[in-house]
Design a protein around this motif. Structure first.
Motif, mmCIF file in Angstrom:
data_model
loop_
_atom_site.group_PDB
_atom_site.id
_atom_site.type_symbol
_atom_site.label_atom_id
_atom_site.label_comp_id
_atom_site.label_asym_id
_atom_site.label_seq_id
_atom_site.Cartn_x
_atom_site.Cartn_y
_atom_site.Cartn_z
ATOM 1 N N ILE A 1 -8.497 2.469 1.456
ATOM 2 C CA ILE A 1 -7.267 1.584 0.638
ATOM 3 C C ILE A 1 -6.419 1.042 1.722
ATOM 4 O O ILE A 1 -6.114 -0.185 1.385
ATOM 5 C CB ILE A 1 -6.773 2.703 -0.073
ATOM 6 C CG1 ILE A 1 -7.659 3.335 -1.265
ATOM 7 C CG2 ILE A 1 -5.495 1.950 -0.565
ATOM 8 C CD1 ILE A 1 -7.224 4.304 -2.019
ATOM 9 N N ILE A 2 -6.055 1.704 2.694
ATOM 10 C CA ILE A 2 -5.075 0.995 3.383
ATOM 11 C C ILE A 2 -5.635 -0.165 4.333
ATOM 12 O O ILE A 2 -4.949 -1.293 4.479
ATOM 13 C CB ILE A 2 -4.606 2.166 4.863
ATOM 14 C CG1 ILE A 2 -3.854 3.256 4.181
ATOM 15 C CG2 ILE A 2 -3.688 1.625 5.719
ATOM 16 C CD1 ILE A 2 -3.347 4.475 4.971
ATOM 17 N N VAL A 3 -6.940 0.053 4.854
ATOM 18 C CA VAL A 3 -7.584 -0.949 5.255
ATOM 19 C C VAL A 3 -7.623 -2.234 4.550
ATOM 20 O O VAL A 3 -7.587 -3.244 4.978
ATOM 21 C CB VAL A 3 -9.105 -0.535 6.021
ATOM 22 C CG1 VAL A 3 -9.951 -1.629 6.356
ATOM 23 C CG2 VAL A 3 -9.020 0.470 7.066
ATOM 24 N N PHE A 4 -7.923 -1.816 3.109
ATOM 25 C CA PHE A 4 -7.933 -3.112 2.285
ATOM 26 C C PHE A 4 -6.833 -3.865 2.112
ATOM 27 O O PHE A 4 -6.997 -5.032 2.294
ATOM 28 C CB PHE A 4 -8.414 -2.487 0.745
ATOM 29 C CG PHE A 4 -8.412 -3.112 -0.105
ATOM 30 C CD1 PHE A 4 -9.343 -4.325 -0.529
ATOM 31 C CD2 PHE A 4 -7.345 -3.369 -1.405
ATOM 32 C CE1 PHE A 4 -9.384 -5.215 -1.412
ATOM 33 C CE2 PHE A 4 -7.345 -4.276 -2.326
ATOM 34 C CZ PHE A 4 -8.295 -5.110 -2.404
ATOM 35 N N PHE A 5 -5.949 -3.210 2.029
ATOM 36 C CA PHE A 5 -4.376 -4.000 1.891
ATOM 37 C C PHE A 5 -4.259 -4.556 3.136
ATOM 38 O O PHE A 5 -3.395 -5.483 3.090
ATOM 39 C CB PHE A 5 -3.247 -2.768 1.503
ATOM 40 C CG PHE A 5 -3.166 -2.451 -0.181
ATOM 41 C CD1 PHE A 5 -2.596 -3.383 -0.922
ATOM 42 C CD2 PHE A 5 -3.524 -1.131 -0.458
ATOM 43 C CE1 PHE A 5 -2.675 -3.176 -2.131
ATOM 44 C CE2 PHE A 5 -3.515 -1.068 -1.661
ATOM 45 C CZ PHE A 5 -2.843 -2.030 -2.596
ATOM 46 N N PHE B 1 -4.893 -11.550 5.733
ATOM 47 C CA PHE B 1 -5.414 -12.755 5.233
ATOM 48 C C PHE B 1 -4.420 -13.794 4.736
ATOM 49 O O PHE B 1 -4.143 -14.959 4.877
ATOM 50 C CB PHE B 1 -6.254 -12.637 3.849
ATOM 51 C CG PHE B 1 -6.838 -13.968 3.249
ATOM 52 C CD1 PHE B 1 -7.643 -14.726 3.806
ATOM 53 C CD2 PHE B 1 -6.293 -13.840 2.101
ATOM 54 C CE1 PHE B 1 -8.208 -15.697 3.147
ATOM 55 C CE2 PHE B 1 -6.674 -15.099 1.677
ATOM 56 C CZ PHE B 1 -7.742 -16.042 2.019
ATOM 57 N N THR B 2 -3.439 -13.200 3.899
ATOM 58 C CA THR B 2 -2.255 -13.818 3.633
ATOM 59 C C THR B 2 -1.460 -14.629 4.612
ATOM 60 O O THR B 2 -0.838 -15.707 4.460
ATOM 61 C CB THR B 2 -1.275 -12.940 2.824
ATOM 62 O OG1 THR B 2 -1.882 -12.321 1.502
ATOM 63 C CG2 THR B 2 -0.108 -13.914 2.019
ATOM 64 N N VAL B 3 -1.124 -13.614 5.659
ATOM 65 C CA VAL B 3 -0.254 -14.171 6.685
ATOM 66 C C VAL B 3 -0.956 -15.492 7.397
ATOM 67 O O VAL B 3 -0.476 -16.447 7.872
ATOM 68 C CB VAL B 3 -0.104 -13.102 7.762
ATOM 69 C CG1 VAL B 3 0.791 -13.685 9.263
ATOM 70 C CG2 VAL B 3 0.902 -12.194 7.156
ATOM 71 N N ILE B 4 -2.320 -15.165 7.761
ATOM 72 C CA ILE B 4 -3.073 -16.059 8.720
ATOM 73 C C ILE B 4 -3.103 -17.509 7.651
ATOM 74 O O ILE B 4 -2.961 -18.390 8.095
ATOM 75 C CB ILE B 4 -4.483 -15.567 8.814
ATOM 76 C CG1 ILE B 4 -4.427 -14.655 10.055
ATOM 77 C CG2 ILE B 4 -5.323 -16.773 9.491
ATOM 78 C CD1 ILE B 4 -5.554 -13.797 10.084
ATOM 79 N N LYS B 5 -3.413 -17.401 6.276
ATOM 80 C CA LYS B 5 -3.298 -18.468 5.346
ATOM 81 C C LYS B 5 -2.100 -19.178 5.531
ATOM 82 O O LYS B 5 -2.115 -20.298 5.551
ATOM 83 C CB LYS B 5 -4.063 -18.029 4.115
ATOM 84 C CG LYS B 5 -4.030 -19.310 3.128
ATOM 85 C CD LYS B 5 -4.567 -18.810 1.694
ATOM 86 C CE LYS B 5 -4.569 -19.851 0.999
ATOM 87 N NZ LYS B 5 -4.936 -19.362 -0.646
ATOM 88 N N TYR C 1 0.636 -1.391 0.068
ATOM 89 C CA TYR C 1 0.023 -0.234 0.158
ATOM 90 C C TYR C 1 0.918 1.248 -0.017
ATOM 91 O O TYR C 1 0.299 2.395 -0.456
ATOM 92 C CB TYR C 1 -0.972 -0.132 1.119
ATOM 93 C CG TYR C 1 -0.517 -0.184 2.399
ATOM 94 C CD1 TYR C 1 -0.182 0.711 3.265
ATOM 95 C CD2 TYR C 1 -0.487 -1.517 3.053
ATOM 96 C CE1 TYR C 1 0.154 0.798 4.656
ATOM 97 C CE2 TYR C 1 0.024 -1.730 4.215
ATOM 98 C CZ TYR C 1 0.293 -0.694 5.010
ATOM 99 O OH TYR C 1 0.676 -0.904 6.425
ATOM 100 N N LEU C 2 2.164 1.241 0.299
ATOM 101 C CA LEU C 2 3.019 2.237 0.262
ATOM 102 C C LEU C 2 3.127 2.571 -1.253
ATOM 103 O O LEU C 2 3.262 3.883 -1.675
ATOM 104 C CB LEU C 2 4.279 2.031 0.957
ATOM 105 C CG LEU C 2 5.411 3.060 0.547
ATOM 106 C CD1 LEU C 2 4.994 4.451 1.421
ATOM 107 C CD2 LEU C 2 6.767 2.752 1.133
#
Length: 212
Positions: free
Chosen positions: A185-189, A195-199, A46-47
């Motif tokens: 947008i920040i919340v979306f990322f 999700f990626t980390v948890i998955k 997101y940066l």
């Protein structure tokens, strides 16, 4: 202690980094996050996207081509630094004691990506938080041929920067009202990152249980 907390809060606040630090801060954050193991917590995706948005809105007063080239070079050189550190100090890193900035699970998770995707991990990892930081280190650790590393490093860096910075710039130019939704947008990322980390965590846990 409060000053340290404020500093870390600043480092994870993409909007503030862009507005106060400009191109230099963006480049430095991208460089660190792409290859130094202690930079895994820094904002990446997101940066880049917000830097493109701010550039499109002329809130970041930098030419888009300069922004693209600068961020691309920072990403590529950051990953190369990670490769070199993994090549020469990888074993020491694997034996390093865990602390706030280093967890062995990050190394193990990246290793599984390499076992599954091979060199393509360097491209895929660009869009995966944490893995993005440790992938070049792992490439050095397994002694990937440097020419092969450079090919995938450059290709992955180019795709990552064009998609996120270029995409952000497009939205900033054609949909200027997007500035009112920066926090969304920040919340979306962040949701995608979480999700990626948890998955990844549950996938790793499942693989470990299957091996028993």
């Amino acid at each position: 202690m409060e000053q340290i907390a404020d500093f870390f809060q600043y480092l994870t606040n993409s909007e503030e980094i862009i507005q106060t630090g400009g191109l230099i801060a963006i480049v430095l954050i991208v460089y660190i996050e792409n290859g130094l193991f202690f930079g895994f917590f820094l904002p990446g995706d997101y940066l880049l996207f917000l830097s493109g948005v701010f550039c499109g809105l002329v809130l970041l007063k930098v030419n888009i081509f300069l922004l693209l080239i600068s961020v691309f070079l920072a990403a590529v050189l950051g990953s190369f630094t990670g490769y070199i550190s993994g090549y020469y100090f990888g074993e020491a890193l694997e034996n390093k004691k865990e602390n706030l900035f280093f967890k062995k699970k990050h190394i193990n998770r990246t290793k599984r990506y390499f076992e599954k995707y091979g060199s393509r991990t360097l491209i895929i990892a660009r869009f995966l938080p944490i893995v993005r930081t440790f992938a070049p280190i792992m490439a050095g650790l397994v002694k990937m041929k440097i020419i092969r590393f450079w090919i995938y490093n450059i290709l992955g860096g180019a795709i990552w920067v064009l998609v996120l910075v270029g995409g952000g710039y497009y939205f900033g130019v054609h949909f200027p009202w997007i500035i009112d939704y920066v926090h969304y947008i920040i919340v979306f990322f962040l949701v995608i990152t979480s999700f990626t980390v948890i998955k990844g965590y549950f996938s790793a846990k499942e693989e470990i249980e299957q091996e028993k």
